[in-house]
Design a protein around this motif. Structure first.
Motif, short mmCIF file in Angstrom:
data_model
loop_
_atom_site.label_atom_id
_atom_site.label_comp_id
_atom_site.label_asym_id
_atom_site.label_seq_id
_atom_site.Cartn_x
_atom_site.Cartn_y
_atom_site.Cartn_z
N GLY A 39 0.81 -1.21 0.00
CA GLY A 39 0.00 0.00 0.00
C GLY A 39 0.85 1.26 0.00
O GLY A 39 0.57 2.21 -0.74
N VAL A 40 1.90 1.27 0.80
CA VAL A 40 2.81 2.43 0.84
C VAL A 40 3.50 2.58 -0.50
O VAL A 40 3.62 3.70 -1.04
N ARG A 41 3.95 1.48 -1.06
CA ARG A 41 4.63 1.52 -2.36
C ARG A 41 3.71 2.09 -3.43
O ARG A 41 4.11 2.94 -4.23
N GLN A 42 2.47 1.64 -3.46
CA GLN A 42 1.52 2.13 -4.45
C GLN A 42 1.22 3.61 -4.23
O GLN A 42 1.11 4.37 -5.19
N ALA A 43 1.08 4.02 -2.99
CA ALA A 43 0.79 5.42 -2.69
C ALA A 43 1.96 6.31 -3.10
O ALA A 43 1.76 7.42 -3.61
N LEU A 44 3.18 5.85 -2.89
CA LEU A 44 4.35 6.66 -3.25
C LEU A 44 4.55 6.74 -4.76
O LEU A 44 5.11 7.72 -5.25
N ARG A 45 4.10 5.76 -5.48
CA ARG A 45 4.21 5.79 -6.94
C ARG A 45 3.21 6.75 -7.56
O ARG A 45 3.33 7.07 -8.74
N GLY A 46 2.25 7.20 -6.78
CA GLY A 46 1.19 8.07 -7.30
C GLY A 46 1.65 9.47 -7.69
O GLY A 46 0.99 10.14 -8.45
N GLY A 47 2.76 9.96 -7.20
CA GLY A 47 3.22 11.29 -7.60
C GLY A 47 3.61 12.19 -6.45
O GLY A 47 4.21 13.22 -6.67
N GLY A 48 3.25 11.86 -5.22
CA GLY A 48 3.72 12.64 -4.08
C GLY A 48 2.82 13.78 -3.66
O GLY A 48 3.27 14.73 -3.04
N ALA A 49 1.54 13.76 -3.99
CA ALA A 49 0.63 14.81 -3.56
C ALA A 49 0.41 14.70 -2.05
O ALA A 49 0.73 13.71 -1.41
N ALA A 50 -0.14 15.76 -1.48
CA ALA A 50 -0.36 15.80 -0.02
C ALA A 50 -1.32 14.70 0.42
O ALA A 50 -1.15 14.12 1.49
N GLY A 51 -2.33 14.40 -0.39
CA GLY A 51 -3.28 13.35 -0.05
C GLY A 51 -2.61 11.99 0.01
O GLY A 51 -2.95 11.16 0.84
N GLU A 52 -1.65 11.79 -0.87
CA GLU A 52 -0.93 10.51 -0.87
C GLU A 52 -0.02 10.40 0.34
O GLU A 52 0.16 9.31 0.87
N ALA A 53 0.55 11.49 0.78
CA ALA A 53 1.38 11.47 1.99
C ALA A 53 0.51 11.12 3.20
O ALA A 53 0.94 10.37 4.08
N ALA A 54 -0.70 11.64 3.22
CA ALA A 54 -1.62 11.32 4.32
C ALA A 54 -1.99 9.84 4.29
O ALA A 54 -2.09 9.20 5.35
N GLU A 55 -2.17 9.29 3.08
CA GLU A 55 -2.47 7.87 2.97
C GLU A 55 -1.33 7.02 3.51
O GLU A 55 -1.55 6.04 4.21
N VAL A 56 -0.10 7.41 3.19
CA VAL A 56 1.07 6.67 3.67
C VAL A 56 1.12 6.71 5.20
O VAL A 56 1.34 5.69 5.85
N VAL A 57 0.90 7.87 5.77
CA VAL A 57 0.92 8.00 7.23
C VAL A 57 -0.18 7.15 7.86
O VAL A 57 0.06 6.46 8.87
N LEU A 58 -1.36 7.15 7.28
CA LEU A 58 -2.46 6.36 7.83
C LEU A 58 -2.19 4.86 7.71
O LEU A 58 -2.47 4.09 8.63
N ILE A 59 -1.62 4.43 6.58
CA ILE A 59 -1.29 3.02 6.42
C ILE A 59 -0.28 2.59 7.48
O ILE A 59 -0.42 1.54 8.12
N ALA A 102 -9.84 -0.31 3.51
CA ALA A 102 -10.36 0.97 3.02
C ALA A 102 -9.25 1.85 2.47
O ALA A 102 -9.41 2.51 1.43
N LEU A 103 -8.10 1.85 3.13
CA LEU A 103 -6.97 2.63 2.64
C LEU A 103 -6.45 2.06 1.33
O LEU A 103 -6.01 2.83 0.46
N ALA A 104 -6.49 0.75 1.17
CA ALA A 104 -6.06 0.15 -0.09
C ALA A 104 -6.98 0.60 -1.23
O ALA A 104 -6.50 0.92 -2.32
N VAL A 105 -8.27 0.65 -0.98
CA VAL A 105 -9.21 1.13 -1.99
C VAL A 105 -8.92 2.60 -2.31
O VAL A 105 -8.91 3.01 -3.48
N ALA A 106 -8.65 3.39 -1.28
CA ALA A 106 -8.35 4.82 -1.49
C ALA A 106 -7.09 5.01 -2.31
O ALA A 106 -7.01 5.90 -3.15
N VAL A 107 -6.09 4.18 -2.08
CA VAL A 107 -4.84 4.30 -2.81
C VAL A 107 -5.04 3.93 -4.28
O VAL A 107 -4.51 4.59 -5.18
N VAL A 108 -5.82 2.88 -4.51
CA VAL A 108 -6.05 2.43 -5.88
C VAL A 108 -6.88 3.45 -6.66
O VAL A 108 -6.62 3.70 -7.84
#
Length: 109
Positions: A39-59, A102-108
């Motif tokens: 999940g962290v890997r997928q979120a980091l591949r997304g581009g580095g937006a603030a929402g993705e950083a929040a997803e990483v922290v929550l995961i 839920a976070l996995a769905v949000a990341v995808v």
């Protein structure tokens, strides 16, 4: 003459059941760790937006909470007569699993 009945504690022979349960918790922890890393890997591949950083922290937060609950349970199972899983711990594990899904769905998405 009536036969001597053993005490209820002496009747139960746990055998290897607590060890199997500890191993199951270890496998579950490993599976949760793999899901969190992916999940962290997928979120980091997304581009580095603030929402993705929040997803990483929550995961990572959900993963850490799960690790704490699982580690406590594994320590409890080391006792000669381990207690049952507390409802609060069971609820915590379920909440972590649902949150990670839920976070996995949000990341995808």
């Amino acid at each position: 003459m009536s036969p001597v009945r053993p005490s209820p504690a002496a009747e139960r022979d746990a055998g290897l059941q607590p060890e199997r349960t500890r191993l199951a918790w270890r496998r579950t922890t490993l599976a949760c760790s793999v899901a969190a890393v992916l999940g962290v890997r997928q979120a980091l591949r997304g581009g580095g937006a603030a929402g993705e950083a929040a997803e990483v922290v929550l995961i990572v937060l959900v993963w850490l909470v799960f690790l704490v609950v699982a580690h406590r349970r594994m320590r409890e199972l080391a006792a000669a007569r381990p207690p049952g899983l507390a409802p609060r711990a069971a609820s915590g594990v379920v909440a972590c699993t649902v949150a990670l899904a839920a976070l996995a769905v949000a990341v995808v998405l």
